[in-house]
Design a protein around this motif. Structure first.
Motif, PDB file in Angstrom:
ATOM      1  N   CYS A   1      -7.353 -13.930   2.734  1.00  0.00           N
ATOM      2  CA  CYS A   1      -7.382 -14.242   4.160  1.00  0.00           C
ATOM      3  C   CYS A   1      -5.982 -13.914   4.699  1.00  0.00           C
ATOM      4  CB  CYS A   1      -7.729 -15.716   4.321  1.00  0.00           C
ATOM      5  SG  CYS A   1      -8.266 -16.164   5.950  1.00  0.00           S
ATOM      6  N   THR A   2      -5.838 -12.734   5.260  1.00  0.00           N
ATOM      7  CA  THR A   2      -4.538 -12.195   5.645  1.00  0.00           C
ATOM      8  C   THR A   2      -3.969 -12.894   6.880  1.00  0.00           C
ATOM      9  OG1 THR A   2      -5.147 -10.056   4.745  1.00  0.00           O
ATOM     10  CG2 THR A   2      -3.316 -10.087   6.290  1.00  0.00           C
ATOM     11  N   THR A   3      -2.711 -13.323   6.757  1.00  0.00           N
ATOM     12  CA  THR A   3      -2.025 -13.949   7.883  1.00  0.00           C
ATOM     13  C   THR A   3      -0.718 -13.236   8.240  1.00  0.00           C
ATOM     14  OG1 THR A   3      -0.974 -15.512   6.371  1.00  0.00           O
ATOM     15  CG2 THR A   3      -2.999 -16.240   7.468  1.00  0.00           C
ATOM     16  N   GLU A   4      -0.283 -12.293   7.389  1.00  0.00           N
ATOM     17  CA  GLU A   4       0.946 -11.539   7.648  1.00  0.00           C
ATOM     18  C   GLU A   4       0.709 -10.071   7.309  1.00  0.00           C
ATOM     19  OE1 GLU A   4       4.191 -13.291   5.395  1.00  0.00           O
ATOM     20  OE2 GLU A   4       3.039 -15.148   5.347  1.00  0.00           O
ATOM     21  N   GLU A   5       1.165  -9.183   8.186  1.00  0.00           N
ATOM     22  CA  GLU A   5       1.034  -7.748   7.951  1.00  0.00           C
ATOM     23  C   GLU A   5       2.286  -7.030   8.447  1.00  0.00           C
ATOM     24  OE1 GLU A   5      -3.644  -6.789   8.533  1.00  0.00           O
ATOM     25  OE2 GLU A   5      -2.483  -7.135  10.351  1.00  0.00           O
ATOM     26  N   SER A   6       2.556  -5.862   7.844  1.00  0.00           N
ATOM     27  CA  SER A   6       3.625  -5.000   8.333  1.00  0.00           C
ATOM     28  C   SER A   6       3.209  -3.555   8.122  1.00  0.00           C
ATOM     29  CB  SER A   6       4.941  -5.279   7.592  1.00  0.00           C
ATOM     30  OG  SER A   6       4.841  -4.850   6.248  1.00  0.00           O
TER      31      SER A   6
ATOM     32  N   TYR B   1       0.831  -1.196   0.000  1.00  0.00           N
ATOM     33  CA  TYR B   1       0.000   0.000   0.000  1.00  0.00           C
ATOM     34  C   TYR B   1       0.870   1.252   0.000  1.00  0.00           C
ATOM     35  CZ  TYR B   1      -3.465  -3.507   0.993  1.00  0.00           C
ATOM     36  OH  TYR B   1      -4.255  -4.611   0.919  1.00  0.00           O
ATOM     37  N   ALA B   2       0.256   2.382  -0.325  1.00  0.00           N
ATOM     38  CA  ALA B   2       0.969   3.645  -0.518  1.00  0.00           C
ATOM     39  C   ALA B   2       1.796   4.054   0.695  1.00  0.00           C
ATOM     40  CB  ALA B   2      -0.016   4.752  -0.886  1.00  0.00           C
ATOM     41  N   GLU B   3       1.313   3.785   1.906  1.00  0.00           N
ATOM     42  CA  GLU B   3       2.040   4.220   3.105  1.00  0.00           C
ATOM     43  C   GLU B   3       3.070   3.181   3.550  1.00  0.00           C
ATOM     44  OE1 GLU B   3      -0.326   1.364   5.208  1.00  0.00           O
ATOM     45  OE2 GLU B   3      -0.657   2.463   3.386  1.00  0.00           O
ATOM     46  N   GLN B   4       3.387   2.229   2.649  1.00  0.00           N
ATOM     47  CA  GLN B   4       4.428   1.211   2.847  1.00  0.00           C
ATOM     48  C   GLN B   4       3.984   0.014   3.687  1.00  0.00           C
ATOM     49  OE1 GLN B   4       7.213   1.640   0.923  1.00  0.00           O
ATOM     50  NE2 GLN B   4       6.040   3.416   0.274  1.00  0.00           N
ATOM     51  N   SER B   5       2.695  -0.100   4.007  1.00  0.00           N
ATOM     52  CA  SER B   5       2.191  -1.286   4.683  1.00  0.00           C
ATOM     53  C   SER B   5       2.112  -2.438   3.692  1.00  0.00           C
ATOM     54  CB  SER B   5       0.792  -1.047   5.253  1.00  0.00           C
ATOM     55  OG  SER B   5       0.824  -0.194   6.357  1.00  0.00           O
TER      56      SER B   5
END
Length: 135
Positions: free
Chosen positions: A89-94, A59-63
């Motif tokens: 089905c999200t399992t990893e985020e930053s 995403y634009a804000e680097q997530s």
């Protein structure tokens, strides 16, 4: 903006909203496999051509968000009823997406994985969509 519809699932992030989506608790949820027609955008993440169709989004804000694609039924009111929908089905985020209160994103763009386009192609609906927020 989000083109697809990734939802929090399992142990991703420090969300303070609703509980994470549990695909094993849904009798209608199925994982999308590599090579399946519904593995749009995820085929580049399929190693060796088999297994679960994985996706990753930036995403634009680097997530970032990553996980597996699944198909389940969503209910869109009495007029449309229950319709199949493919989503991440999200399992990893930053990044900041990991700590925000929202527990998912709804893609409203023109990509094949967005809600309006899936409704149009899967269920023969017009390629238009409106959303009204109540007070």
């Amino acid at each position: 903006g989000a083109r697809g519809a990734p939802l929090a699932a399992g142990s991703c992030g420090v969300h303070t909203g609703n509980p994470a989506f549990d695909p094993t608790a849904s009798s209608t949820c199925t994982k999308i496999q590599c090579g399946a027609d519904d593995c749009h955008g995820g085929n580049s993440n399929c190693r060796g051509g088999g297994g679960d169709c994985r996706y990753s989004k930036s995403y634009a804000e680097q997530s970032t968000a990553a996980g597996t694609l699944v198909k389940d039924v969503i209910h869109l009111g009495d007029a449309l009823g229950d319709l199949e929908f493919v989503f991440g089905c999200t399992t990893e985020e930053s990044g900041t997406i990991k700590s925000q209160q929202a527990d998912g994103l709804m893609g409203m763009g023109k990509g094949a994985d967005s809600l309006p386009i899936q409704l149009a192609t899967r269920h023969s609906l017009a390629k238009v969509f409106s959303l009204c927020y109540g007070s």
